[in-house]
Every structure is written in C-alpha cells, then in structure tokens.
Scaffold this motif. Structure first.
Motif, PDB file in Angstrom:
ATOM      1  N   LEU A 131       0.815  -1.212   0.000  1.00 24.52           N
ATOM      2  CA  LEU A 131       0.000   0.000   0.000  1.00 24.52           C
ATOM      3  C   LEU A 131       0.854   1.270   0.000  1.00 24.52           C
ATOM      4  O   LEU A 131       0.515   2.254  -0.663  1.00 24.52           O
ATOM      5  CB  LEU A 131      -0.941   0.008   1.208  1.00 24.52           C
ATOM      6  N   ASN A 132       1.972   1.251   0.729  1.00 23.69           N
ATOM      7  CA  ASN A 132       2.844   2.433   0.736  1.00 23.69           C
ATOM      8  C   ASN A 132       3.388   2.722  -0.654  1.00 23.69           C
ATOM      9  O   ASN A 132       3.507   3.888  -1.059  1.00 23.69           O
ATOM     10  CB  ASN A 132       4.005   2.233   1.717  1.00 23.69           C
ATOM     11  N   SER A 178      -6.832   3.555   1.644  1.00 26.80           N
ATOM     12  CA  SER A 178      -5.903   4.640   1.916  1.00 26.80           C
ATOM     13  C   SER A 178      -6.611   5.984   1.811  1.00 26.80           C
ATOM     14  O   SER A 178      -7.060   6.381   0.728  1.00 26.80           O
ATOM     15  CB  SER A 178      -4.727   4.610   0.926  1.00 26.80           C
ATOM     16  N   GLU A 222       0.656   4.324  -2.697  1.00 23.80           N
ATOM     17  CA  GLU A 222       0.539   5.750  -2.386  1.00 23.80           C
ATOM     18  C   GLU A 222       1.648   6.545  -3.066  1.00 23.80           C
ATOM     19  O   GLU A 222       1.409   7.643  -3.599  1.00 23.80           O
ATOM     20  CB  GLU A 222       0.585   5.955  -0.871  1.00 23.80           C
TER      21      GLU A 222
END
Length: 325
Positions: free
Chosen positions: A185-186, A300, A189
C-alpha cells in the motif's frame, strides 16, 4: 540484440523486435518529443516517444509478456504526429486520442506489415486491437505498462524521483491474470503521488500550458489557411517546425517568435490570457491485500484525498497570464 535501459536494465530482444526498432516508423519517434510543445519552452523537457516506446516494450518483457505483446508495446505510439498531443488541441479532441484514430492507417502505409510477415506474424492480429494486450493497456484508473513507463521515465528524467524509488516500485509489482497490480500500500501511495506530479504538476505547468496553446494556435492557423499540408505533421518535430518557420505568413511568424524558454508566465484565475483543460487522468491502482485486490482509495485516505484533489484541479484547468514574451 542487447538493449540497456536506464530504468529497467539490460535485455536481449528477439530479431523481429530488433528489425522493427530499426524501421523508419520507430526511428522517426526519436524526433517526436513526448511532451509535445514542452521542449520549446523548456529544453530539459526533452524525453522522446522513442525512449518511451522502447521502455514500454521492455517493461512488458520484464513482466513476462509475449513477443506479440512486446511488439504491440513497441509500436503503440508510431502514429503520433509531430508535437505529440498538441494536435489534439488543434482539432479539439477531448480524449486526446488522434494518434489512435489514425493508427491503423499509419501501420498499413508503412513497412511494418512486411517486417512482421517475414517473422510469421500478421499485423492485424497484433495491432488491430491494442486493448487485447492487458499488460500494455488498461482502462484508467488501473495500472498498465504505458501509464507506468511515461510516469516513471518523465519524473526520473526531470529529477522528481530517484532510481532507487523506481526499483522499489518495480519490485512491488505483481502480474495477476495478465494485468499489473501493486503488492504494498505504501508503494501504491507513492505511485499515485508520482503520477499526479506527472499529469497535474508537469502537464499543467504554466509554461507547458503556454507552449501547447501557442503551438496549437500556430498549427491551426497554418492548416486553416492551407499553408501547411497535413503530411508534414507525420514527420518529426524539427522537420515540422522548419516547415512552419518557412511559411510566408506574418501572423504565424509573429506567434512562432513567442515560443521560447524566456517567456514569463504565471497562474492567474482572474486576469488570464489562456485557459487549458486537458483530459482528466486519474489513477487508483488495485493493491493486493491478503488474497484480495482492492482499489487503493478503499484502504488509503491519502489516495482518496489525492484523487479528489487531482480531479478538482483537472476539471478547473490552468488559467495563465502572460507577463512577457
């Protein structure tokens, strides 16, 4: 043939790809700037359609795409006119897809069908339906090799991201059912942020807006006055620009003299000389969470906020005041 790419490393490619790379349609892309009018207002914005096309081909190869899909990746931009997407502003094409509208005819009029036939491929099977190649193309807001390469290549070339960040992103891509997704997920982003540096901050940079608007006006004037045959726009940027600069038309020459890097412009919503709204480009890549693929915006808040902000800025466009030319 060995190809070394600054983003993806070294690859041996097959003879059919080597011959296609040496063909006139692909070599022409060395003279087609990715940013359209960008290089005329900022010489550092000088990435080419050739570098991008090679990159897309190699990215497809890196993630296991077939020879046919690598061919499609290499050739997907051969129909771009001189100055790339500037032509979409000349003809007011909201989807910015003029090159797609003329793609099949450009292929048919070239040596590409004969090269492919020599190696046992049929150009209609590979190129008549580009959307069959799911590594190469995906509907927005998902990832695809085309979207990934121009984002990484531009932002790396223009100093906005590091090669370490590029490699970390690539290491976190995964292919599922022939499509590209993100495992972290990071990283998702990070890519969303990087993508909006490309399609908002760079595409809608005030100097970029100025360059596009001015060059589109020049080309439209030249076509409307029947001073410039459309065939000139199927050549490279410098050839087309040479033809424009040699037109005996005072209005066109006055405009062309205003296309240079020393122009001073600023964003001004109230007192403006030009307004540009391009195609709305949003990204919301699916992320592998456990055993499920979920849109990044579902998990997110950062992505959700970035998407909302990008949509708002795209729909508003840029209002540009020309201070001096």
């Amino acid at each position: 043939m060995l190809i070394k790419d600054e983003l993806y490393g070294e690859f041996h490619i097959e003879p059919v790809l080597e011959e296609l790379i040496r063909s006139k349609p692909v070599q022409r892309l060395k003279g087609i700037y990715q940013g359209g009018a960008s290089c005329f207002v900022n010489p550092e914005w000088n990435g080419t359609r050739y570098d991008h096309s090679i990159g897309v081909m190699l990215l497809i190869k890196k993630f296991g795409g077939s020879i046919e899909e690598q061919i499609a990746g290499l050739l997907h931009d051969v129909s771009h006119t001189a100055f790339s997407h500037v032509i979409d502003f000349v003809f007011k094409i909201d989807q910015e897809d003029f090159h797609e509208q003329i793609f099949n005819q450009v292929i048919e009029d070239s040596e590409i069908p004969m090269i492919l036939q020599k190696y046992g491929y049929h150009h209609q099977d590979i190129l008549n339906d580009i959307e069959q190649w799911t590594l190469l193309e995906q509907p927005a807001p998902e990832l695809c090799a085309d979207r990934i390469d121009y984002t990484l290549r531009d932002m790396y070339s223009y100093g906005k991201i590091s090669i370490e960040e590029v490699h970390a992103f690539l290491d976190n891509l995964i292919v599922i059912s022939g499509s590209l997704y993100i495992k972290d997920l990071n990283i998702a982003e990070w890519f969303v942020k990087t993508y909006y540096l490309e399609v908002i901050d760079y595409f809608l940079d005030p100097m970029n807006v100025y360059g596009y608007e001015l060059l589109a006006k020049v080309i439209k004037r030249a076509l409307d006055k029947k001073l410039l045959p459309f065939s000139i726009l199927l050549k490279a940027d410098q050839e087309a620009m040479y033809a424009l600069k040699n037109l005996h038309d005072p209005e066109i020459q006055t405009l062309l003299k205003q296309l240079h890097p020393n122009v001073v412009v600023k964003e001004d919503d109230n007192q403006y000389d030009m307004h540009r709204k391009g195609k709305v480009r949003l990204i919301d890549p699916s992320v592998l969470i456990g055993a499920r693929l979920l849109p990044a915006s579902q998990v997110s808040e950062n992505v959700k906020h970035m998407n909302a902000e990008a949509k708002s800025r795209s729909e508003k466009g840029r209002f540009i005041k020309v201070i001096s030319t």
